[in-house]
Scaffold this active site. Structure first.
Site, short mmCIF file in Angstrom:
data_model
loop_
_atom_site.label_atom_id
_atom_site.label_comp_id
_atom_site.label_asym_id
_atom_site.label_seq_id
_atom_site.Cartn_x
_atom_site.Cartn_y
_atom_site.Cartn_z
N SER A 77 -33.02 105.75 -68.40
CA SER A 77 -33.69 107.01 -68.68
C SER A 77 -34.02 107.09 -70.18
O SER A 77 -33.22 106.69 -71.03
CB SER A 77 -32.80 108.20 -68.31
OG SER A 77 -32.44 108.15 -66.95
N SER A 125 -26.81 99.41 -66.97
CA SER A 125 -27.08 98.74 -65.69
C SER A 125 -28.04 97.58 -65.84
O SER A 125 -28.94 97.60 -66.69
CB SER A 125 -27.65 99.73 -64.67
OG SER A 125 -26.71 100.72 -64.33
N GLN A 173 -29.40 104.76 -72.78
CA GLN A 173 -28.16 104.06 -72.40
C GLN A 173 -28.53 102.74 -71.71
O GLN A 173 -29.08 102.74 -70.62
CB GLN A 173 -27.35 104.95 -71.46
CG GLN A 173 -26.05 104.36 -70.96
CD GLN A 173 -25.38 105.30 -69.96
OE1 GLN A 173 -25.96 106.28 -69.53
NE2 GLN A 173 -24.16 104.99 -69.58
N GLU A 202 -20.11 110.65 -69.30
CA GLU A 202 -21.37 110.74 -68.55
C GLU A 202 -21.17 111.54 -67.27
O GLU A 202 -21.99 112.40 -66.93
CB GLU A 202 -21.88 109.34 -68.22
CG GLU A 202 -23.15 109.35 -67.38
CD GLU A 202 -23.58 107.95 -66.97
OE1 GLU A 202 -24.79 107.72 -66.84
OE2 GLU A 202 -22.70 107.08 -66.77
N GLU A 243 -20.36 105.50 -53.89
CA GLU A 243 -19.35 104.59 -53.34
C GLU A 243 -18.32 104.20 -54.40
O GLU A 243 -17.10 104.19 -54.15
CB GLU A 243 -20.04 103.34 -52.78
CG GLU A 243 -20.89 103.58 -51.54
CD GLU A 243 -22.25 104.20 -51.87
OE1 GLU A 243 -22.95 104.60 -50.94
OE2 GLU A 243 -22.61 104.27 -53.07
#
Length: 403
Positions: free
Chosen positions: A157, A125, A122, A240, A373
């Site tokens: 990952s 980020s 994936q 996810e 958060e």
């Protein structure tokens, strides 16, 4: 509308599914059939994801009956894929391919994903866009029937194992950040893809950074419309969080089972204070397990919603608290760390290794798959209906955002 089997049983019934499983088992003995071959036969019979369409590993049957099929195969000792190595493909890529891929895309990618012949990662980020995914800057520029991709991704990952990736990019910097994103399937073996390991506190390089330099992707591997990548990415993210925080566990499964076992095996370490902490965490873990079961039942009736964020948030908090209490219980023994050698695991597990390993690895649970958060904000706004946070960049073109 359900169709009927030769025996006249509708396909969307438990009776039909049980008979279909037994027919497959009779033709492909799981004890003597290679795993990929057996899983391929299961896919072709529509018994992979039964709610998927016919021809895409399913039968168009009610999703609520998937567990029945899984249980029948499990009772026969049929092979299943390693969730660590194939979790991204099964839990995130597959539902996104189903929702936004055309027939050609589903035909090309779903079967080898299901059989484990192709591993997925994936590419979301970035160094400057982690929690705020919509701020990402990896560029996608159209060139005829292809797109040229340049940028960097991080905390990926399985990038060192994967053949394919789900990738979200910036295709239009002149519109607000959520509007200028486009989503692709990326060939991880394509020229211009470079994978570098990221070593973490455990000693492992479980994650990677990925550099994309002039990578060409055919437009046929675009998922969703140009500029609609945020909507596609949201589908992936909702799945996810269910995949990370909503998986099935037996009572005292996971880390709480290891901690309870240590407690029972070492009565000399017990104190009233530790006993109180253990019972509180045991109750919290059981509440999270039952909530996860309810979430899976809701999922069987529809699509994953923001409730998956709550499951993932609870998963991270509990793992960190449980692993911390395990170290407190064991004292000096818990601080022993047996192996800090560099390694790149294909299927890491929190249940392996020493208590010290579990303590360090659990720290990542509140970052990966959406930071705690950010998840609290999602729960506040989309579950509890609280007022939204003030977002001053909502209507600002991405190119004009401060960096």
């Amino acid at each position: 509308m359900s169709t009927a089997s030769p025996a006249g049983t509708p396909t969307g019934t438990p009776e039909y599914l049980r008979a279909a499983v037994q027919q497959l088992l009779a033709a492909h003995d799981p004890e003597h059939t290679p795993a990929a071959e057996f899983l391929g036969a299961r896919y072709d019979a529509g018994l992979a994801w039964i709610h998927f369409p016919v021809g895409s590993g399913g039968l168009g049957a009610p999703r609520a009956l998937q567990q029945l099929v899984n249980d029948e195969f499990a009772a026969a000792g049929a092979p299943v894929l390693d969730g660590g190595r194939h979790g991204i493909g099964l839990g995130m890529a597959a539902p996104t391919l189903l929702a936004f891929g055309d027939e050609a895309v589903r035909h090309r990618f779903l079967r080898p994903l299901w059989t484990g012949e192709e591993v997925w990662c994936q590419l979301f980020s970035e160094p400057g866009a982690g929690s705020d995914l919509a701020a990402l800057g990896t560029r996608a520029v159209r060139d005829g029937d292809e797109w040229v991709i340049d940028g960097q991704k991080v905390w990926t990952s399985l990038a060192h194992e994967a053949q394919w990736a789900i990738l979200v990019t910036r295709s239009d910097p002149n519109v607000p950040k959520h509007q200028g994103m486009t989503y692709f399937i990326c060939d991880m073996t394509a020229p211009g893809v470079e994978v570098r390991p990221l070593r973490q506190a455990t000693g492992e390089a479980e994650f990677n950074e990925v550099f994309l330099t002039g990578v060409r992707i055919p437009d046929a591997h675009r998922l969703g419309a140009v500029g609609d990548g945020w909507r596609v990415a949201t589908t992936t993210l909702m799945n996810e969080r269910v995949a990370i925080g909503g998986h099935a566990e037996p009572r005292e499964g996971g880390l709480i089972g290891l901690l309870a076992g240590t407690w029972r095996d070492h009565p000399e370490l017990r104190t009233p204070g530790l006993h109180d902490s253990l019972l509180r965490l045991w109750v919290d873990a059981e509440a999270a397990r039952l909530t996860g079961e309810r979430l899976r039942q809701q999922l069987a009736a529809g699509q994953p919603g923001p409730e998956g964020s709550a499951a993932k948030l609870a998963f991270a908090r509990l793992n960190q608290q449980i692993s911390g209490l395990e170290l407190e219980l064991l004292g000096e023994e818990g601080l022993v760390y047996d192996d800090w050698s560099f390694r790149r695991p294909a299927s890491p597990s929190m249940l392996q290794g020493t208590p010290g390993y579990r303590y360090l690895r659990a720290k990542g649970n509140s970052i990966e798959g959406g930071t705690s958060e950010i998840l609290r904000g999602i729960i506040a706004e989309r579950v509890l209906g609280l007022p939204q946070e003030i977002r001053v960049d909502k209507d600002v073109a991405w190119k004009d955002l401060p960096r």
